[in-house]
Design a protein around this motif. Structure first.
Motif, mmCIF file in Angstrom:
data_model
loop_
_atom_site.group_PDB
_atom_site.id
_atom_site.type_symbol
_atom_site.label_atom_id
_atom_site.label_comp_id
_atom_site.label_asym_id
_atom_site.label_seq_id
_atom_site.Cartn_x
_atom_site.Cartn_y
_atom_site.Cartn_z
ATOM 1 N N ALA A 108 0.841 -1.201 0.000
ATOM 2 C CA ALA A 108 0.000 0.000 0.000
ATOM 3 C C ALA A 108 0.876 1.251 0.000
ATOM 4 C CB ALA A 108 -0.904 -0.005 1.229
ATOM 5 N N LEU A 109 0.248 2.390 -0.327
ATOM 6 C CA LEU A 109 0.937 3.681 -0.347
ATOM 7 C C LEU A 109 0.772 4.333 1.025
ATOM 8 C CD1 LEU A 109 2.444 5.526 -2.398
ATOM 9 C CD2 LEU A 109 0.260 6.701 -2.739
ATOM 10 N N VAL A 110 1.909 4.741 1.602
ATOM 11 C CA VAL A 110 1.889 5.363 2.932
ATOM 12 C C VAL A 110 2.603 6.709 2.855
ATOM 13 C CG1 VAL A 110 2.936 5.156 5.239
ATOM 14 C CG2 VAL A 110 1.653 3.241 4.271
ATOM 15 N N TYR A 111 2.055 7.710 3.556
ATOM 16 C CA TYR A 111 2.678 9.042 3.612
ATOM 17 C C TYR A 111 3.396 9.169 4.949
ATOM 18 C CZ TYR A 111 3.002 13.912 2.039
ATOM 19 O OH TYR A 111 3.447 15.133 1.575
ATOM 20 N N HIS A 112 4.712 9.399 4.893
ATOM 21 C CA HIS A 112 5.525 9.449 6.106
ATOM 22 C C HIS A 112 6.683 10.410 5.884
ATOM 23 C CE1 HIS A 112 8.728 7.623 8.844
ATOM 24 N NE2 HIS A 112 7.793 8.078 9.651
ATOM 25 N N GLU A 113 6.913 11.310 6.808
ATOM 26 C CA GLU A 113 7.955 12.340 6.681
ATOM 27 C C GLU A 113 7.819 13.094 5.361
ATOM 28 O OE1 GLU A 113 11.501 10.072 7.567
ATOM 29 O OE2 GLU A 113 11.426 10.727 9.657
ATOM 30 N N ARG A 114 6.554 13.431 5.020
ATOM 31 C CA ARG A 114 6.191 14.231 3.836
ATOM 32 C C ARG A 114 6.605 13.573 2.527
ATOM 33 N NH1 ARG A 114 7.738 18.152 7.812
ATOM 34 N NH2 ARG A 114 5.888 19.264 8.510
ATOM 35 N N ALA A 115 6.646 12.249 2.510
ATOM 36 C CA ALA A 115 6.996 11.521 1.282
ATOM 37 C C ALA A 115 6.137 10.270 1.180
ATOM 38 C CB ALA A 115 8.471 11.138 1.299
#
Ligand SMILES: Cc1cc2nc3c(=O)[nH]c(=O)nc-3n(C[C@H](O)[C@H](O)[C@H](O)COP(=O)(O)O)c2cc1C
Length: 184
Positions: free
Chosen positions: A173-180
């Motif tokens: 899956a796509l995860v958003y972490h540390e603005r990326a």
């Protein structure tokens, strides 16, 4: 520096009434956003369709509330063009993106300048129970009818009873972490 050192003069302390005996003292929005950037979260496209037309926005603020009956919540900024459409249509679908769908995330976040129903010219779409657009390539889609709305600060919190679920292709899956965007 502790959070108490970062309190600004303009904290919205009057915006809420505390449940307990003490008054509310919030941190500043900047440090809060910085803190939230460390909290990785799945990336979803929230869609809606109905009398107010078709609209959609990228969101990470999605959470399961209860499975008896199945209800989840999502939070949308009231400034988003998708917010009035969701409110008026009374339905939304949470499309959880796969690892290779960062482009769709950017498209529905308004980062490419495409607005309104034009956003749906990318991707393959179907429908389930509510007529909200369902992204065929999403790892999972939750088709919801709104049962409650709360305005909290700048956002609306929409509670949706889950009327249908579609399991899409299995995989990361796509995860958003540390603005990326990251793949999980
Ligand atoms: C990774 C990511 C997560 C986001 N999560 C949310 C969210 O949970 N709630 C929200 O209101 N906006 C969120 N946004 C911002 C909206 O996608 C964006 O402001 C909105 O789609 C643009 O407004 P528009 O739809 O009116 O063009 C997020 C954006 C990105 C890139």
């Amino acid at each position: 520096m502790s959070w108490i050192d970062q309190r600004p003069d303009d904290a919205m302390d009057g915006a809420f009434t505390a449940v307990g005996p003490e008054s509310v003292r919030t941190v500043e929005a900047g440090p809060f956003r910085e803190a939230m950037s460390r909290l990785g979260a799945a990336v979803h496209v929230i869609t809606t369709a109905g009398p107010a037309g078709k609209a959609g926005a990228t969101a990470t603020a999605v959470c399961s509330v209860t499975d008896a009956p199945p209800v989840l919540l999502m939070c949308l900024n009231r400034r988003s063009q998708t917010n009035p459409a969701v409110s008026e249509n009374g339905v939304f679908c949470i499309n959880t993106l796969g690892a290779s769908e960062a482009e769709i995330a950017d498209l529905f976040a308004g980062r490419t300048g495409v607005t309104g129903s034009d956003r749906f010219s990318t991707g393959e779409w179907t429908t389930l129970a509510t007529a909200s657009p369902v992204l065929v390539s999403a790892v999972v889609a939750f088709d919801c009818r709104i049962v409650e709305v709360r305005a909290v600060g700048s956002h609306n919190v929409f509670f949706g009873a889950v009327e249908a679920v579609r399991l899409g292709p299995q995989g990361p899956a796509l995860v958003y972490h540390e603005r990326a965007y990251k793949k999980v």
